[in-house]
Design a protein around this motif. Structure first.
Motif, short mmCIF file in Angstrom:
data_model
loop_
_atom_site.label_atom_id
_atom_site.label_comp_id
_atom_site.label_asym_id
_atom_site.label_seq_id
_atom_site.Cartn_x
_atom_site.Cartn_y
_atom_site.Cartn_z
N MET A 26 0.85 -1.19 0.00
CA MET A 26 0.00 0.00 0.00
C MET A 26 0.88 1.24 0.00
N ARG A 27 0.47 2.26 -0.76
CA ARG A 27 1.24 3.50 -0.93
C ARG A 27 2.62 3.24 -1.54
N GLN A 28 2.70 2.19 -2.37
CA GLN A 28 3.99 1.91 -3.02
C GLN A 28 4.34 2.98 -4.04
N ALA A 29 3.32 3.64 -4.61
CA ALA A 29 3.56 4.65 -5.64
C ALA A 29 3.61 6.03 -4.99
N GLY A 30 4.66 6.30 -4.26
CA GLY A 30 4.65 7.59 -3.56
C GLY A 30 6.02 7.99 -3.04
N GLU A 35 12.59 9.48 -7.48
CA GLU A 35 12.05 9.95 -8.78
C GLU A 35 10.71 10.67 -8.56
N TYR A 36 9.90 10.13 -7.62
CA TYR A 36 8.60 10.72 -7.32
C TYR A 36 8.77 12.06 -6.60
N ARG A 37 9.68 12.07 -5.62
CA ARG A 37 9.86 13.31 -4.85
C ARG A 37 10.32 14.45 -5.77
N LEU A 39 9.53 14.78 -8.97
CA LEU A 39 8.35 15.22 -9.72
C LEU A 39 7.45 16.12 -8.87
N LYS A 40 7.34 15.78 -7.58
CA LYS A 40 6.47 16.53 -6.68
C LYS A 40 6.96 17.96 -6.42
N GLU A 41 8.24 18.22 -6.74
CA GLU A 41 8.73 19.61 -6.64
C GLU A 41 7.99 20.48 -7.65
N LYS A 75 -3.39 7.75 -7.66
CA LYS A 75 -4.41 8.78 -7.49
C LYS A 75 -4.76 8.72 -6.02
N ASP A 76 -5.73 9.47 -5.56
CA ASP A 76 -6.07 9.46 -4.14
C ASP A 76 -7.53 9.04 -3.96
N ILE A 77 -7.88 8.63 -2.74
CA ILE A 77 -9.30 8.34 -2.50
C ILE A 77 -10.16 9.60 -2.67
N ASP A 206 -11.42 1.32 3.52
CA ASP A 206 -12.22 1.90 4.61
C ASP A 206 -11.28 2.15 5.78
N SER A 207 -10.26 2.95 5.50
CA SER A 207 -9.12 3.11 6.40
C SER A 207 -9.51 3.44 7.83
N TRP A 208 -10.52 4.28 8.02
CA TRP A 208 -10.79 4.81 9.37
C TRP A 208 -12.03 4.23 10.04
N GLY A 319 1.09 -3.63 6.76
CA GLY A 319 -0.11 -3.44 7.57
C GLY A 319 -0.75 -2.08 7.35
N HIS A 320 -0.01 -1.14 6.75
CA HIS A 320 -0.56 0.14 6.28
C HIS A 320 0.44 0.65 5.25
N GLY A 321 0.33 1.92 4.85
CA GLY A 321 1.11 2.39 3.71
C GLY A 321 2.61 2.52 3.97
C1 LIG Z 1 -6.94 7.57 3.85
C2 LIG Z 1 -6.38 7.61 2.46
C3 LIG Z 1 -6.04 8.77 1.73
N1 LIG Z 1 -5.57 8.36 0.50
C4 LIG Z 1 -5.59 7.00 0.42
C5 LIG Z 1 -6.12 6.51 1.63
C6 LIG Z 1 -6.37 5.07 1.94
C7 LIG Z 1 -5.10 4.38 2.29
C8 LIG Z 1 -4.60 4.65 3.66
O1 LIG Z 1 -5.30 4.28 4.61
O2 LIG Z 1 -3.53 5.22 3.78
C9 LIG Z 1 -5.24 6.13 -0.70
C10 LIG Z 1 -4.13 6.51 -1.59
N2 LIG Z 1 -3.50 7.72 -1.72
C11 LIG Z 1 -2.54 7.65 -2.68
C12 LIG Z 1 -2.60 6.34 -3.23
C13 LIG Z 1 -1.74 5.98 -4.43
C14 LIG Z 1 -1.37 4.67 -4.74
C15 LIG Z 1 -0.49 3.93 -3.77
O3 LIG Z 1 -1.00 3.40 -2.77
O4 LIG Z 1 0.71 3.76 -4.05
C16 LIG Z 1 -3.58 5.63 -2.55
C17 LIG Z 1 -4.01 4.19 -2.71
C18 LIG Z 1 -1.66 8.73 -3.12
C19 LIG Z 1 -1.33 9.78 -2.15
N3 LIG Z 1 -2.19 10.51 -1.37
C20 LIG Z 1 -1.52 11.43 -0.65
C21 LIG Z 1 -0.15 11.32 -0.96
C22 LIG Z 1 0.93 12.17 -0.38
C23 LIG Z 1 0.90 13.48 -1.08
C24 LIG Z 1 2.15 13.81 -1.77
O5 LIG Z 1 2.88 12.96 -2.29
O6 LIG Z 1 2.34 15.02 -1.81
C25 LIG Z 1 -0.02 10.30 -1.91
C26 LIG Z 1 1.23 9.83 -2.61
C27 LIG Z 1 -2.13 12.46 0.28
C28 LIG Z 1 -3.07 11.90 1.26
N4 LIG Z 1 -4.25 11.34 0.96
C29 LIG Z 1 -4.87 10.86 2.10
C30 LIG Z 1 -4.03 11.17 3.18
C31 LIG Z 1 -4.33 10.82 4.62
C32 LIG Z 1 -2.94 11.86 2.66
C33 LIG Z 1 -1.85 12.53 3.42
C34 LIG Z 1 -1.02 11.63 4.22
C35 LIG Z 1 0.20 11.28 3.48
O7 LIG Z 1 0.85 12.22 3.05
O8 LIG Z 1 0.49 10.10 3.39
C36 LIG Z 1 -6.18 10.18 2.15
#
Ligand SMILES: Cc1c2[nH]c(c1CCC(=O)O)Cc1[nH]c(c(CCC(=O)O)c1C)Cc1[nH]c(c(CCC(=O)O)c1C)Cc1[nH]c(c(C)c1CCC(=O)O)C2
Length: 344
Positions: A26-30, A35-37, A39-41, A75-77, A206-208, A319-321
């Motif tokens: 989970m959150r592997q694409a971030g 390379e991602y950081r 791009l985020k600049e 993408k994001d939820i 349903d994270s929360w 167990g989480h991202g």
């Molecule tokens: C609750 C939730 C969110 N987003 C998501 C959830 C469910 C998963 C979980 O429980 O963590 C899901 C999510 N968000 C993102 C993805 C991309 C794909 C992946 O998982 O690799 C996925 C699957 C990108 C993102 N979504 C977000 C980022 C970070 C923003 C950035 O890179 O600037 C990314 C890569 C922003 C985001 N979006 C959300 C939060 C709480 C945050 C900020 C916290 C954080 O920074 O990790 C809401």
């Protein structure tokens, strides 16, 4: 035409016998990736997701760098919510912030619907690009679940105790159920479009929802979740449910028409089985372990794999991202360990 792909993870999601335990994170694409950081600049999350070539590149990075068995769409939820009229911004270091939070029944009634081809064509274009031309592993599509989305929409941003969300739910049940209905409709339509475009598995975050006890879950949440999964079930694509701190809800989830239950790090695979959970399990290394020494990482990973191999109904995940402080080299080494240790 979809490309020929390694579909091991899809077979594992369905509970079929496989040659090794497949993995994705989970959150592997971030943010663990340089390379991602970089791009985020230049671009925000929404700016990246609106450009299919760029978004596909970000989605592919962990497949190429970590060797995982599936991609998850970047993408994001929050991504579909602007289509419903929600004014959402992702603030760096904070998370999603909503400028027009839901306060009343009227606010719920004002919410629109999603028409994916018109409202989020770039999401579908990215999926098509990845699955028709680029990926050699399956793409996982996803949506947030109604409670987790509603928590942001009502609180106006991240929350520690969800007190506004719960107060709305307890005091205005009619408005609450109308909101759950609208978000369930959105989820079904949005996910069906992702499947049609080429997503081969779906995770509902349903994270929360672990903030609720089981009786409240049954009353206020389960009807919408049952409807979502029953509708999506028709598509013959594996369905995964995940939440954090939801160990007390695992038997509720086991009743839903899902294929896979995602565990956070608090509940072990043997504990979930002892509770009577029969679905395929996904999880559940604590991401915090990944910033410690390799000996510990190796031991904890092998313990999880061995527990999963007792019945073979297991897909490895965290167990989480992934957190930003985890080194890419650690994730690559982790995938290699998972694949070699679980070879049947
Ligand atoms: C609750 C939730 C969110 N987003 C998501 C959830 C469910 C998963 C979980 O429980 O963590 C899901 C999510 N968000 C993102 C993805 C991309 C794909 C992946 O998982 O690799 C996925 C699957 C990108 C993102 N979504 C977000 C980022 C970070 C923003 C950035 O890179 O600037 C990314 C890569 C922003 C985001 N979006 C959300 C939060 C709480 C945050 C900020 C916290 C954080 O920074 O990790 C809401």
């Amino acid at each position: 035409m979809a490309k020929q792909i390694n579909d091991t993870i899809l077979r594992a999601f369905k509970g079929e016998a496989v040659d090794y335990t497949p993995a994705w994170y989970m959150r592997q694409a971030g943010r663990s990736q340089p390379e991602y950081r970089e791009l985020k600049e230049k671009y925000s999350l929404f700016e990246i997701t609106h450009q299919p070539e760029l978004c596909a590149y970000v989605t592919r990075l962990p497949v190429e760098n970590y060797g995982v068995d599936a991609a998850i769409l970047y993408k994001d939820i929050m991504s579909p919510l602007p289509s419903l009229g929600v004014d959402v911004e992702i603030k760096s270091g904070i998370g999603p912030v909503i400028h027009n939070p839901i306060e009343s029944y009227q606010d719920v009634e004002k919410l629109g619907t999603i028409n994916p081809e018109a409202d989020v064509p770039y999401v579908l274009d990215t999926i098509r690009l990845l699955t028709e031309e680029q990926l050699d592993v399956p793409l996982i599509g996803f949506s947030g679940a109604p409670f987790t989305l509603a928590s942001y929409m009502i609180e106006g941003g991240p929350s520690k105790n969800y007190s506004k969300t719960k107060a709305f739910m307890y005091r205005e049940p009619e408005a609450w159920f109308a909101l759950m209905d609208k978000l369930a409709d959105m989820t079904i339509t949005y996910v069906e479009a992702q499947i049609k475009a080429g997503a081969r598995a779906i995770q509902i975050f349903d994270s929360w929802v672990g903030a609720l006890n089981a009786p409240d879950y049954r009353l206020y949440i389960k009807p919408a979740m049952t409807r979502i999964f029953s509708e999506l079930k028709r598509h013959d694509v594996p369905l995964i449910i995940f939440g954090v701190g939801a160990g007390h809800l695992l038997t509720e989830w086991n009743d839903l028409p899902v294929d896979v239950i995602g565990l956070d790090w608090r509940t072990s695979i043997p504990e979930a089985r002892a509770m009577g959970v029969t679905k395929v399990l996904q999880g559940n290394l604590d991401p915090a372990i990944l910033v410690t020494e390799w000996d510990l990482i190796e031991k904890r990973t092998k313990d999880i794999l061995d527990a999963g191999m007792v019945d073979g109904r297991h897909v490895f995940n965290l167990g989480h991202g992934v957190t930003p402080d985890i080194q890419p080299a650690t994730l690559k080494k982790l995938t290699d360990l998972i694949h070699s240790h679980s070879k049947r």
